[in-house]
Enzyme design. Structure first.
Site, PDB file in Angstrom:
ATOM      1  N   LYS A 147      39.144  43.340  27.063  1.00 36.30           N
ATOM      2  CA  LYS A 147      40.321  44.525  27.094  1.00 36.30           C
ATOM      3  C   LYS A 147      41.628  43.356  26.913  1.00 36.30           C
ATOM      4  O   LYS A 147      42.574  44.123  25.933  1.00 36.30           O
ATOM      5  CB  LYS A 147      40.297  45.087  28.085  1.00 36.30           C
ATOM      6  CG  LYS A 147      38.986  46.291  27.965  1.00 36.30           C
ATOM      7  CD  LYS A 147      38.739  46.810  26.322  1.00 36.30           C
ATOM      8  CE  LYS A 147      37.182  47.585  27.194  1.00 36.30           C
ATOM      9  NZ  LYS A 147      37.000  47.920  24.928  1.00 36.30           N
TER      10      LYS A 147
ATOM     11  N   SER B 156      42.776  49.441  27.656  1.00 36.71           N
ATOM     12  CA  SER B 156      42.065  49.840  29.090  1.00 36.71           C
ATOM     13  C   SER B 156      42.901  49.010  30.162  1.00 36.71           C
ATOM     14  O   SER B 156      44.007  48.346  29.588  1.00 36.71           O
ATOM     15  CB  SER B 156      40.933  48.798  29.958  1.00 36.71           C
ATOM     16  OG  SER B 156      40.519  49.050  31.548  1.00 36.71           O
TER      17      SER B 156
ATOM     18  N   TYR C  31      35.322  41.825  31.500  1.00 37.73           N
ATOM     19  CA  TYR C  31      35.254  43.055  30.134  1.00 37.73           C
ATOM     20  C   TYR C  31      36.589  43.234  30.603  1.00 37.73           C
ATOM     21  O   TYR C  31      37.457  43.235  29.564  1.00 37.73           O
ATOM     22  CB  TYR C  31      35.441  43.889  31.871  1.00 37.73           C
ATOM     23  CG  TYR C  31      35.532  45.618  30.931  1.00 37.73           C
ATOM     24  CD1 TYR C  31      34.853  46.305  29.515  1.00 37.73           C
ATOM     25  CD2 TYR C  31      36.545  45.942  31.460  1.00 37.73           C
ATOM     26  CE1 TYR C  31      35.090  46.594  29.989  1.00 37.73           C
ATOM     27  CE2 TYR C  31      37.262  47.464  31.674  1.00 37.73           C
ATOM     28  CZ  TYR C  31      36.957  48.085  30.128  1.00 37.73           C
ATOM     29  OH  TYR C  31      36.958  49.027  29.952  1.00 37.73           O
TER      30      TYR C  31
END
Length: 258
Positions: A152, A135, A148
């Site tokens: 990543k 990401s 999150y």
């Protein structure tokens, strides 16, 4: 013999777009998801060269079962796509600690499990490649997306490390790094960055980049990371040449909420 691709989290969103595109390109497609019934619906829509199955990516034994089942059906494993992921957004302290843990279990342990369980099959294939879903959040740590973003960064590290380590097996390990994509995962997301950057990418945009990496010729020239979309490419390039304090200031600006 048709090449094969195994996709985790493939019942909807980006994973489903990857499945459709590779099926159209003549691959045998494994559609594996924790929602097996939805995965089966997609497999039935695609046709006889698609196979659905159950997979909780945080469960290593399910990976082993799913991969054995898939290879017995497909003949070999050529492309592994670690796509399954979840996202919780908002103030760090307002997100339940178990939700932070769940993010790591799925987004990080899921990739570790997939790569580890798939290696024996990848080593036997005539052509093998791993493509992870990273990401733009792995470029700089993101406010309101802390776990999150951290997950990543871990995917980015796993990708870089294995791309170097598995060179001895002739296996490339690559990733795609999209910004926000039009999927259910970003619906009602509580983060300033999505308000300021917008959601411009579609699942098809990401799927096309995965296909490009799967079909790229010349292992030496294929870069490990593939930013998806103009904004991500600019962010990725600038982060590598800008001073750290400037990267921090730009991310503070981007994370401001209306």
């Amino acid at each position: 013999m048709k090449k094969s691709i195994f996709i985790s989290g493939a019942a909807q969103g980006i994973g489903a777009a990857i499945a459709r595109l590779f099926y159209q390109q003549g691959y045998k497609v494994g559609i594996y998801d924790i929602n097996q019934s939805q995965a089966q619906i997609l497999a039935d829509q695609l046709g006889p060269h698609a196979k659905a199955g159950l997979l909780d990516v945080a469960n290593y034994e399910q990976w082993q079962t799913a991969l054995h089942e898939f290879v017995a059906w497909a003949g070999e494993l050529n492309i592994l796509v670690n796509n399954a992921g979840i996202l919780y957004s908002g103030d760090f302290e307002k997100i339940a600690i178990n939700d932070h843990y769940r993010t790591i279990d799925i987004n990080v342990k899921g990739v570790l499990n997939g790569c580890h369980a798939a290696l024996p099959f990848l080593k036997k294939a005539n052509f093998a490649r791993v493509i992870n879903l990273s990401s733009a959040s792995a470029i700089y740590g993101q406010a309101d997306l802390v776990s999150y973003s951290a997950s990543k960064f871990a995917v980015r590290g796993i990708t870089e490390g294995l791309d170097t380590e598995w060179k001895k097996y002739g296996i490339r390990v690559l990733d795609v790094m999209p910004l926000f994509v039009q999927t259910a995962m970003v619906k009602d997301m509580d983060a300033g960055s999505i308000q300021n950057m917008g959601v411009d990418l579609t699942p098809q945009d990401v799927a096309e980049q995965v296909l490009a990496l799967a079909q790229a010729k010349g292992n030496i020239l294929t870069t490990t990371h593939r930013p998806v979309g103009f904004k991500t490419k600019v962010m990725f390039t600038l982060s590598s040449i800008s001073p750290q304090f400037l990267n921090r200031l730009s991310n503070i600006y981007l994370s401001r909420k209306a």
